[in-house]
Write an enzyme that holds these catalytic residues in place. Structure first.
Site, PDB file in Angstrom:
ATOM      1  N   THR A   1      73.307  72.790  15.012  1.00 49.81           N
ATOM      2  CA  THR A   1      72.944  73.221  16.773  1.00 49.81           C
ATOM      3  C   THR A   1      73.375  72.509  17.534  1.00 49.81           C
ATOM      4  O   THR A   1      73.608  71.734  18.507  1.00 49.81           O
ATOM      5  CB  THR A   1      71.457  72.907  16.709  1.00 49.81           C
ATOM      6  OG1 THR A   1      71.007  73.983  16.033  1.00 49.81           O
ATOM      7  CG2 THR A   1      70.910  73.650  18.030  1.00 49.81           C
ATOM      8  N   ASP A   2      74.625  73.343  18.499  1.00 49.80           N
ATOM      9  CA  ASP A   2      75.317  72.553  19.156  1.00 49.80           C
ATOM     10  C   ASP A   2      75.589  73.863  20.951  1.00 49.80           C
ATOM     11  O   ASP A   2      76.427  73.462  21.554  1.00 49.80           O
ATOM     12  CB  ASP A   2      76.486  72.954  19.051  1.00 49.80           C
ATOM     13  CG  ASP A   2      77.387  74.201  18.227  1.00 49.80           C
ATOM     14  OD1 ASP A   2      76.477  74.903  18.747  1.00 49.80           O
ATOM     15  OD2 ASP A   2      78.511  73.648  17.922  1.00 49.80           O
TER      16      ASP A   2
ATOM     17  N   LYS B   1      88.881  68.471  25.941  1.00 53.35           N
ATOM     18  CA  LYS B   1      89.746  69.116  25.099  1.00 53.35           C
ATOM     19  C   LYS B   1      89.203  70.580  25.281  1.00 53.35           C
ATOM     20  O   LYS B   1      88.518  71.144  26.057  1.00 53.35           O
ATOM     21  CB  LYS B   1      88.551  68.312  23.473  1.00 53.35           C
ATOM     22  CG  LYS B   1      89.070  69.649  22.349  1.00 53.35           C
ATOM     23  CD  LYS B   1      88.016  69.795  21.075  1.00 53.35           C
ATOM     24  CE  LYS B   1      86.865  69.649  21.137  1.00 53.35           C
ATOM     25  NZ  LYS B   1      86.647  69.857  19.693  1.00 53.35           N
TER      26      LYS B   1
ATOM     27  N   GLY C   1      73.019  65.741  16.136  1.00 49.20           N
ATOM     28  CA  GLY C   1      74.319  65.566  16.891  1.00 49.20           C
ATOM     29  C   GLY C   1      74.683  66.845  17.435  1.00 49.20           C
ATOM     30  O   GLY C   1      75.168  67.582  16.626  1.00 49.20           O
TER      31      GLY C   1
ATOM     32  N   LYS D   1      70.129  77.894  19.212  1.00 54.33           N
ATOM     33  CA  LYS D   1      70.799  77.910  17.583  1.00 54.33           C
ATOM     34  C   LYS D   1      69.706  77.148  17.609  1.00 54.33           C
ATOM     35  O   LYS D   1      68.894  76.127  17.619  1.00 54.33           O
ATOM     36  CB  LYS D   1      71.932  77.654  17.645  1.00 54.33           C
ATOM     37  CG  LYS D   1      72.993  78.113  17.650  1.00 54.33           C
ATOM     38  CD  LYS D   1      74.409  77.993  16.962  1.00 54.33           C
ATOM     39  CE  LYS D   1      75.264  77.469  16.581  1.00 54.33           C
ATOM     40  NZ  LYS D   1      76.636  76.424  16.758  1.00 54.33           N
TER      41      LYS D   1
ATOM     42  N   MET E   1      73.550  69.296  12.925  1.00 51.50           N
ATOM     43  CA  MET E   1      74.925  69.086  13.205  1.00 51.50           C
ATOM     44  C   MET E   1      74.686  70.412  13.760  1.00 51.50           C
ATOM     45  O   MET E   1      76.113  70.339  14.492  1.00 51.50           O
ATOM     46  CB  MET E   1      76.473  68.149  12.474  1.00 51.50           C
ATOM     47  CG  MET E   1      75.558  66.834  12.017  1.00 51.50           C
ATOM     48  SD  MET E   1      75.086  65.591  12.999  1.00 51.50           S
ATOM     49  CE  MET E   1      76.881  65.770  13.536  1.00 51.50           C
TER      50      MET E   1
ATOM     51  N   GLN F   1      82.799  72.969   7.438  1.00 48.75           N
ATOM     52  CA  GLN F   1      82.172  71.921   8.119  1.00 48.75           C
ATOM     53  C   GLN F   1      81.520  71.113   7.478  1.00 48.75           C
ATOM     54  O   GLN F   1      81.623  69.756   7.734  1.00 48.75           O
ATOM     55  CB  GLN F   1      81.263  71.700   9.891  1.00 48.75           C
ATOM     56  CG  GLN F   1      81.469  70.503  10.727  1.00 48.75           C
ATOM     57  CD  GLN F   1      82.817  69.710  10.779  1.00 48.75           C
ATOM     58  OE1 GLN F   1      83.360  70.347  11.181  1.00 48.75           O
ATOM     59  NE2 GLN F   1      83.146  69.199  10.704  1.00 48.75           N
TER      60      GLN F   1
HETATM   61  P1  NAD Z   1      81.311  78.006   8.316  1.00 49.62           P
HETATM   62  O1  NAD Z   1      81.692  79.324   9.571  1.00 49.62           O
HETATM   63  O2  NAD Z   1      82.646  77.800   7.709  1.00 49.62           O
HETATM   64  O3  NAD Z   1      79.982  77.966   7.991  1.00 49.62           O
HETATM   65  C1  NAD Z   1      78.510  78.534   8.577  1.00 49.62           C
HETATM   66  C2  NAD Z   1      77.591  77.532   7.645  1.00 49.62           C
HETATM   67  O4  NAD Z   1      76.150  78.457   9.033  1.00 49.62           O
HETATM   68  C3  NAD Z   1      77.636  78.262   5.910  1.00 49.62           C
HETATM   69  O5  NAD Z   1      76.800  77.149   5.559  1.00 49.62           O
HETATM   70  C4  NAD Z   1      76.724  79.330   6.169  1.00 49.62           C
HETATM   71  O6  NAD Z   1      76.021  80.433   5.682  1.00 49.62           O
HETATM   72  C5  NAD Z   1      75.735  78.948   6.927  1.00 49.62           C
HETATM   73  N1  NAD Z   1      75.234  80.632   8.016  1.00 49.62           N
HETATM   74  C6  NAD Z   1      75.563  81.344   8.272  1.00 49.62           C
HETATM   75  N2  NAD Z   1      74.801  82.583   8.432  1.00 49.62           N
HETATM   76  C7  NAD Z   1      73.149  82.210   8.562  1.00 49.62           C
HETATM   77  C8  NAD Z   1      72.000  82.157   8.857  1.00 49.62           C
HETATM   78  N3  NAD Z   1      71.638  82.854   9.511  1.00 49.62           N
HETATM   79  N4  NAD Z   1      70.914  81.310   8.655  1.00 49.62           N
HETATM   80  C9  NAD Z   1      71.549  80.095   7.908  1.00 49.62           C
HETATM   81  N5  NAD Z   1      72.678  79.514   7.810  1.00 49.62           N
HETATM   82  C10 NAD Z   1      73.543  80.723   8.426  1.00 49.62           C
HETATM   83  O7  NAD Z   1      81.430  77.293  10.305  1.00 49.62           O
HETATM   84  P2  NAD Z   1      81.338  75.735  10.081  1.00 49.62           P
HETATM   85  O8  NAD Z   1      82.735  75.336  10.543  1.00 49.62           O
HETATM   86  O9  NAD Z   1      80.916  75.416   8.659  1.00 49.62           O
HETATM   87  O10 NAD Z   1      80.182  75.196  11.502  1.00 49.62           O
HETATM   88  C11 NAD Z   1      78.868  75.315  11.352  1.00 49.62           C
HETATM   89  C12 NAD Z   1      78.039  74.999  12.695  1.00 49.62           C
HETATM   90  O11 NAD Z   1      78.046  73.876  12.999  1.00 49.62           O
HETATM   91  C13 NAD Z   1      78.528  76.425  13.889  1.00 49.62           C
HETATM   92  O12 NAD Z   1      77.315  76.198  14.141  1.00 49.62           O
HETATM   93  C14 NAD Z   1      79.077  75.023  14.535  1.00 49.62           C
HETATM   94  O13 NAD Z   1      79.168  76.002  16.166  1.00 49.62           O
HETATM   95  C15 NAD Z   1      78.773  73.887  14.708  1.00 49.62           C
HETATM   96  N6  NAD Z   1      78.907  72.692  15.221  1.00 49.62           N
HETATM   97  C16 NAD Z   1      78.985  72.084  15.519  1.00 49.62           C
HETATM   98  C17 NAD Z   1      79.500  70.705  15.845  1.00 49.62           C
HETATM   99  C18 NAD Z   1      79.021  69.835  16.508  1.00 49.62           C
HETATM  100  O14 NAD Z   1      79.721  68.575  17.014  1.00 49.62           O
HETATM  101  N7  NAD Z   1      77.603  69.689  16.442  1.00 49.62           N
HETATM  102  C19 NAD Z   1      80.854  70.760  15.615  1.00 49.62           C
HETATM  103  C20 NAD Z   1      81.698  72.219  14.818  1.00 49.62           C
HETATM  104  C21 NAD Z   1      80.752  73.178  14.254  1.00 49.62           C
END
Ligand code: NAD
Length: 321
Positions: free
Chosen positions: A221-222, A67, A292, A226, A219, A139
């Site tokens: 922390t990637d 990807k 995850g 983080k 989920m 997400q």
């Molecule tokens: P998004 O920008 O739509 O949402 C971000 C979320 O984090 C919101 O709930 C927001 O309120 C919160 N947030 C922002 N700053 C914060 C802080 N300082 N303290 C606490 N919460 C805070 O993003 P998303 O698309 O929902 O993705 C969320 C996270 O998931 C991202 O960090 C992304 O990298 C991660 N992610 C992980 C995977 C995986 O496979 N593990 C896959 C996709 C996304």
């Protein structure tokens, strides 16, 4: 070569197909039939973009590919397209010829939701009734929708750093006919299953805010730096992950291992539970935690699944290449 454009994915891919693909590839990883290649992620020095590759090979499913994509922070404001952009490339493992190009944006959301869902299926208590969400962004809605299919949940509770986003969760709960309640973090003690999906860089959920018997899927922390939960929570829990190497370097376990609270050998592959090589939860009071981190093989698995569906339905575009 087949092309499955991003615009076709929503009508083709189901949560069930994503779940099955991810569960299967996690199992293949644990039996050493599939492995991920080292991740490349670079700040390219142009429009603040982060770009990289996640790839791997699944010998069991014969899926080879990568990807490519990342994060373009100005996309929405400047180009009216989402900031996360990715494309999956699949190759024929017998010849190396390119096999398919697949839009990866929606697939990423679905495969991530499938991962926490797989962890709930295999690790949460059967009698789980209350699901707690930490995070209410893009997400989070995918995670919640998929999770609700795994147990007979009766209530959704939620906390978010930006409370104005909580209606996103309430909408999903309403769609499923469930009540939603916004809570303080202490209120998570009432949850049987918790999913955290935020972009936090500090612990949000403390170890004493989780009740015995809870299953937590972390989920968000990637990346190095983080963090969503108190490292002491990992010490209190039986810890599982998609891939151990990622869990201890870029996942939630980076902190607990870094502080000497748990060891690498305390982190178990979820695939071993799926395969039956690990017994999973040992009792109704045990806390189980799934870290995850998101692996390339998940992307390849859902992409291969969608290519099959697209060919079957006559939607895939065939190109002589
Ligand atoms: P998004 O920008 O739509 O949402 C971000 C979320 O984090 C919101 O709930 C927001 O309120 C919160 N947030 C922002 N700053 C914060 C802080 N300082 N303290 C606490 N919460 C805070 O993003 P998303 O698309 O929902 O993705 C969320 C996270 O998931 C991202 O960090 C992304 O990298 C991660 N992610 C992980 C995977 C995986 O496979 N593990 C896959 C996709 C996304």
């Amino acid at each position: 070569m087949w092309i499955v454009p991003e615009r076709e994915i929503a009508d083709l891919m189901t949560r069930e197909a994503a779940f099955n693909a991810v569960e299967k590839v996690f199992a293949a990883m644990a039996s050493n039939d599939a492995y991920n290649f080292p991740v490349v992620r670079e700040a390219i020095g142009h429009v603040d973009a982060l770009y990289g590759f996640k790839g791997g090979f699944d010998r069991a499913g014969l899926t080879l590919g990568l990807k490519a994509g990342g994060y373009w922070p100005n996309n929405l404001a400047t180009h009216s397209i989402i900031n996360h952009q990715s494309t999956v490339f699949l190759f024929d493992p017998d010849t190396g010829k390119v096999k398919a190009i697949v839009g990866g944006n929606l697939l990423t959301a679905l495969r991530t939701a499938a991962a926490s869902s797989v962890s709930i299926k295999h690790l949460a208590r059967e009698d789980a009734k209350v699901i707690g969400m930490i995070g209410a962004g893009h997400q989070a809605t995918f995670q919640l929708r998929a999770a609700l299919e795994q147990r007979s949940f009766e209530k959704v509770i939620g906390w978010n750093f930006h409370p104005e986003m909580l209606p996103n969760l309430e909408k999903v709960a309403e769609e499923a006919g469930l009540p939603f309640e916004a809570v303080e973090l202490d209120g998570m003690q009432n949850a049987d299953v918790i999913i955290s999906i935020t972009s936090s860089h500090d612990a949000i959920l403390m170890a004493d805010q989780v009740s015995p018997g809870t299953h937590i899927a972390c989920m968000g922390t990637d990346t190095e730096g983080k963090q969503e939960v108190d490292p002491a929570l990992l010490r209190r829990s039986a810890v599982f992950t998609d891939e151990v190497a990622q869990s201890i370097s870029i996942g939630e376990a980076q902190h607990a291992v870094g502080q000497g609270l748990i060891k690498e050998s305390d982190v178990n592959q979820i695939g071993a539970v799926i395969n039956g090589a690990h017994g999973g939860r040992t009792g109704a009071d045990q806390i189980t935690l799934f870290d995850g981190t998101g692996v390339g093989l998940q992307d390849l698995a859902v992409a291969a699944s969608v290519v099959d569906l697209a060919i079957e339905k006559g939607i895939a575009i065939e190109v002589d290449f």
